[in-house]
Design an enzyme around this catalytic site. Sequence first.
Site, mmCIF file in Angstrom:
data_model
loop_
_atom_site.group_PDB
_atom_site.id
_atom_site.type_symbol
_atom_site.label_atom_id
_atom_site.label_comp_id
_atom_site.label_asym_id
_atom_site.label_seq_id
_atom_site.Cartn_x
_atom_site.Cartn_y
_atom_site.Cartn_z
ATOM 1 N N GLU A 162 0.798 -1.244 0.000
ATOM 2 C CA GLU A 162 0.000 0.000 0.000
ATOM 3 C C GLU A 162 0.825 1.286 0.000
ATOM 4 O O GLU A 162 0.517 2.220 0.736
ATOM 5 C CB GLU A 162 -0.962 -0.009 1.197
ATOM 6 N N ASN A 204 2.067 -5.132 -3.204
ATOM 7 C CA ASN A 204 0.649 -5.413 -2.926
ATOM 8 C C ASN A 204 -0.101 -4.115 -2.636
ATOM 9 O O ASN A 204 0.380 -3.287 -1.861
ATOM 10 C CB ASN A 204 0.590 -6.336 -1.694
ATOM 11 N N HIS A 241 -10.540 -5.564 -2.616
ATOM 12 C CA HIS A 241 -11.617 -5.359 -1.643
ATOM 13 C C HIS A 241 -12.727 -4.566 -2.342
ATOM 14 O O HIS A 241 -12.563 -3.375 -2.608
ATOM 15 C CB HIS A 241 -11.112 -4.562 -0.434
ATOM 16 N N GLU A 270 -6.430 -10.429 -1.485
ATOM 17 C CA GLU A 270 -7.284 -10.198 -0.297
ATOM 18 C C GLU A 270 -8.743 -10.075 -0.715
ATOM 19 O O GLU A 270 -9.486 -9.228 -0.203
ATOM 20 C CB GLU A 270 -6.845 -8.915 0.432
ATOM 21 N N ASP A 272 -12.466 -9.800 -1.235
ATOM 22 C CA ASP A 272 -13.786 -9.868 -0.601
ATOM 23 C C ASP A 272 -14.703 -8.915 -1.354
ATOM 24 O O ASP A 272 -14.256 -7.916 -1.904
ATOM 25 C CB ASP A 272 -13.769 -9.605 0.914
HETATM 26 O O1 9MR Z 1 -7.984 -7.825 8.178
HETATM 27 C C1 9MR Z 1 -7.042 -7.028 8.866
HETATM 28 C C2 9MR Z 1 -7.663 -6.488 10.133
HETATM 29 O O2 9MR Z 1 -7.892 -7.539 11.036
HETATM 30 C C3 9MR Z 1 -6.760 -5.449 10.755
HETATM 31 O O3 9MR Z 1 -7.418 -4.847 11.846
HETATM 32 C C4 9MR Z 1 -6.391 -4.411 9.736
HETATM 33 C C5 9MR Z 1 -5.457 -3.396 10.339
HETATM 34 O O4 9MR Z 1 -4.872 -2.552 9.407
HETATM 35 O O5 9MR Z 1 -5.773 -5.029 8.624
HETATM 36 C C6 9MR Z 1 -6.626 -5.901 7.973
HETATM 37 O O6 9MR Z 1 -5.993 -6.425 6.824
HETATM 38 C C7 9MR Z 1 -5.624 -5.471 5.844
HETATM 39 C C8 9MR Z 1 -4.421 -5.996 5.124
HETATM 40 O O7 9MR Z 1 -3.402 -6.261 6.026
HETATM 41 C C9 9MR Z 1 -3.947 -5.031 4.056
HETATM 42 N N1 9MR Z 1 -4.988 -4.660 3.157
HETATM 43 C C10 9MR Z 1 -6.226 -4.220 3.764
HETATM 44 C C11 9MR Z 1 -6.708 -5.259 4.774
HETATM 45 C C12 9MR Z 1 -8.048 -4.859 5.303
HETATM 46 O O8 9MR Z 1 -7.947 -3.677 6.037
#
Ligand code: 9MR
Length: 447
Positions: A162, A204, A241, A270, A272
């Site tokens: 990111e 990513n 997402h 990722e 969804d």
């Molecule tokens: O799913 C993850 C969630 O449990 C955490 O609280 C969050 C914190 O930043 O991160 C989520 O996973 C993220 C991933 O690491 C990177 N891309 C976005 C995902 C959803 O926020």
Amino acid sequence: MTLTAKSVARAALASALVAATAGAVVLAASPASGAASTLAAAAQQSGRYFGTAVAANKLGDSTYVGILNREFDMVTAENEMKMDATEPNQNQFSYGNADRIVNHARNQGKRVRGHALAWHMQQPGWMQNMSGTALRNAMLNHVTQVATYYRGKIHSWDVVNEAFADGSGGGRRDSNLQRTGNDWIEAAFRAARAADPGAKLCYNDYNTDNWSHAKTQGVYRMVQDFKSRGVPIDCVGFQAHFNSGNPVPSNYHTTLQNFANLGVDVQITELDIEGSGSTQAQQYQGVTQACLAVSRCTGITVWGIRDTDSWRASGTPLLFDGSGNKKAAYTSVLNALNSGTGTTTPPTSTTTTTSNPGGGGCTATYADGQSWPDRFNGQVTVSGTDNWIVTVTVSSPQRVIATWNTSATWDSANVMTARPNGNGNTFGFTIMHGGNQNRPSVSCRVA
Ligand code: 9MR
């Protein structure tokens, strides 16, 4: 969002390159005989994986673990390999929860995606206030230590996560890491390669699914630059997402193919999609088919197992409901994986149709271009004026997934309006035919 004329031209050029070179790409063979009954087995038929994010604190939940063990062959730690989890104090590493996930996966014969070595979020407290050389060195040390610890156990690392900004600029996101210098990303990739030469190294990000978005173009240019300068990058992760405000774009296949054409694997990392029922199922099907249509799209990972496991639980975005039952979305993904690609017959003949002969002040002539099992190219040549407006109408379920040498807008999903973009009077497009081999109708008028 507005794109500069230059970036539009670049996008059009890239689309043209796809169209011109895609014929050389052998679509993954699809031995769709004897449908597989799990996501992993169905994906394996075309050499792909199907993964999920896993949370260490759910490994005691027997429903969760039952689905995990049965359906998936790739695992990503949802939070446990992030910087705050693995290096809570500087130079003091902590792998307990990450190891729980890695060991579970490997004991079950599954592979692991590492997520993530360097990110502006979920940094440990000690790192958040660092800057300059101290931060750069701390980041590189973290990459080296963690990738070395897991050397040989990771299929792909999200080396950097990111790093690009949202919005129209297409540039980097401001962060403490970015402020250490623009080369922080390539430095992280070099450190990761040195630490684990066997892992594929990915960049990513999210909101990089729509080919015409500035952020997508920015990441594309970085990967292109890395490849041209020999920076070790092997793959690009598309988080994917989706929700109603950020739907699956109709040009998703184009995006994946264009990145793949840079010489990297692409992975959906990722996935969804918020929603329910057949709408959600269709969107999942579209994403799965887009991956299957790109030979270098090597696998799909969904961001959790049951809706209740999701970071967006209220949006019910996953393939299993809160009780662990398969949703319609599950079935659509499984069926798409089982039907693979390359099962439809490509058009065999080249047809030419002429529209508006002598009328409307111009003539548009359509001709078939190259074709593949799932799509074909067409091109239109305009005579009589340099200042044309051509309407191209395709029939459902066809979709135009790429254009070149034209500036195109959409009146509806089926009707495209094409105008000159400075590249002459012949333009082209790729139609994903969805089983409908009808040629488009074209008509021309002077602007
Ligand atoms: O799913 C993850 C969630 O449990 C955490 O609280 C969050 C914190 O930043 O991160 C989520 O996973 C993220 C991933 O690491 C990177 N891309 C976005 C995902 C959803 O926020």
